[in-house]
Design an enzyme around this catalytic site. Structure first.
Site: not given
Lengths: 136, 130, 100
Positions: B78-79
């Site tokens: 997840c960024v």
């Protein structure tokens, strides 16, 4: 909501601030709202502390993300179930929780409460209706 | 059957990553499909190639990468969670003016939408965390 | 529904909450430190024994082994499965909930 919509329930069992789970869990809920699924949130155990009103992080220099819960209604996240027993165990009642509302577009945009305090049997039934349960 | 795997803790600190890895391997062995493995919270630390465990211990980051290669798995970090914890790929490093990247082989960085999409597309979503 | 619990019951009450909210007839799988719940003679015994009457209670074998808990120390009625059994339980139930 399309016919292919799945029922997503986000189960929150952790208090805010002590760990990041509540904040990052809320980020998932907000992003997930864009996917047009049938979304609800459950607050169980220490998760009920996420909804405590009057959170003020001014002196602890952390980000106060409690205002974000007020935005949930605008994201069409309108079903917030709070476990009655968890609340009572922690010396809290509904009056201690933030007043979260949404505008019901099917009922002339009337403002309605998003939080519902539910007992164990009702929560058990709701959980059994889900397709996807995400725990934070 | 299609499984979605969510890993919420980093390697070593918690057993969650090991359990997720063992579950994923067992599911593949039984002929199931893995829709995606999504790494969230401290789980993003499964995706740093700078991990250097002692020689006599398992290298969880490498094990993920090898499994992904063998079975063509989609490992997504997840960024937003990655940015908080300093996990970047080349593009992210450039965008934020960092002088290095550290994403491990076999992993890619993407948005939280990939987690929701995984929930929609999988028959079962498994959460491994603390 | 398959419920998984990965906490020692002596550290956090995830098992207690799960048992309070799980529908009768559920599958309950103890993994990681959750396996400390099923030792005979522990303070958890009566609670787990009670649970085995309403639900099917499993413990993950590799996690028991890692912690040195021999199968003859388990509360009667608790079943032991491996990772392949874990996968089967997840596939056979309509949904999975992990009580972290």
């Amino acid at each position: 909501m399309g016919n292919g919509a799945k029922k997503f329930m986000y189960v929150n069992r952790r208090a805010p601030y002590g760990t990041i789970y509540a904040l990052e869990g809320l980020e998932v809920v907000l992003i997930g709202a864009a996917f047009d699924q049938d979304v609800s949130m459950a607050f169980v155990d220490d998760g009920v502390f996420q909804l405590k009103k009057g959170q003020d992080t001014g002196e602890s220099n952390m980000k106060n993300f409690s205002p974000t819960y007020h935005a949930l209604g605008d994201y069409e996240v309108t079903k917030l179930y709070v476990d009655r027993e968890s609340l009572g165990e922690r010396g809290l009642s509904q009056d201690d929780l933030m007043e979260l509302t949404y505008e019901d577009e099917d009922d002339d945009y009337k403002e309605k409460p998003s939080i519902r305090i539910v007992d164990r049997k009702e929560l058990m039934k709701l959980m059994e209706e889900q397709d996807v349960i995400l725990n934070f | 059957m299609k499984f979605g795997i969510l890993v919420n803790e980093g390697p070593y600190q918690h057993q969650a990553a090991d359990t997720a890895l063992n579950f994923t391997k067992a599911a593949l062995q039984k002929g199931h499909e893995i829709e995606r493995v999504f790494f969230y919270h401290d789980g993003v630390n499964n995706g740093t190639r700078l991990t250097t465990p002692p020689q006599d211990d398992r290298n969880i980051v490498k094990l993920w990468g090898e499994l992904a290669k063998e079975h063509d798995l989609d490992l997504v970090v997840c960024v937003a969670a990655a940015q908080r914890r300093g996990i970047v790929d080349q593009d992210e490093a450039k965008r934020h003016g960092k002088n290095a990247d550290n994403i491990a082989d076999g992993f890619r960085i993407s948005g939280l939408g990939q987690l929701i999409e995984m929930g929609i597309k999988s028959d079962r979503l498994m959460v491994f965390g603390d | 529904m398959l419920h998984t619990i990965n906490k020692s019951p002596f550290e956090k009450n995830s098992l207690g909450t799960c048992l309070r909210l799980a529908k009768p007839g559920s599958d309950i799988l103890l993994i990681e430190d959750g396996v400390y719940s099923v030792i005979k003679g522990s303070a958890m015994e009566s609670k787990v024994r009670e649970a085995t009457k309403e639900h099917t209670v499993y413990a993950l074998g590799p996690d028991l082994k890692a912690r040195g808990i021999e199968e003859n120390r388990l509360i009667e009625g608790v079943k032991v499965v491996g990772y392949d059994g874990f996968v089967e339980l997840a596939a056979d139930n309509d949904r999975v909930q992990s009580w972290l």
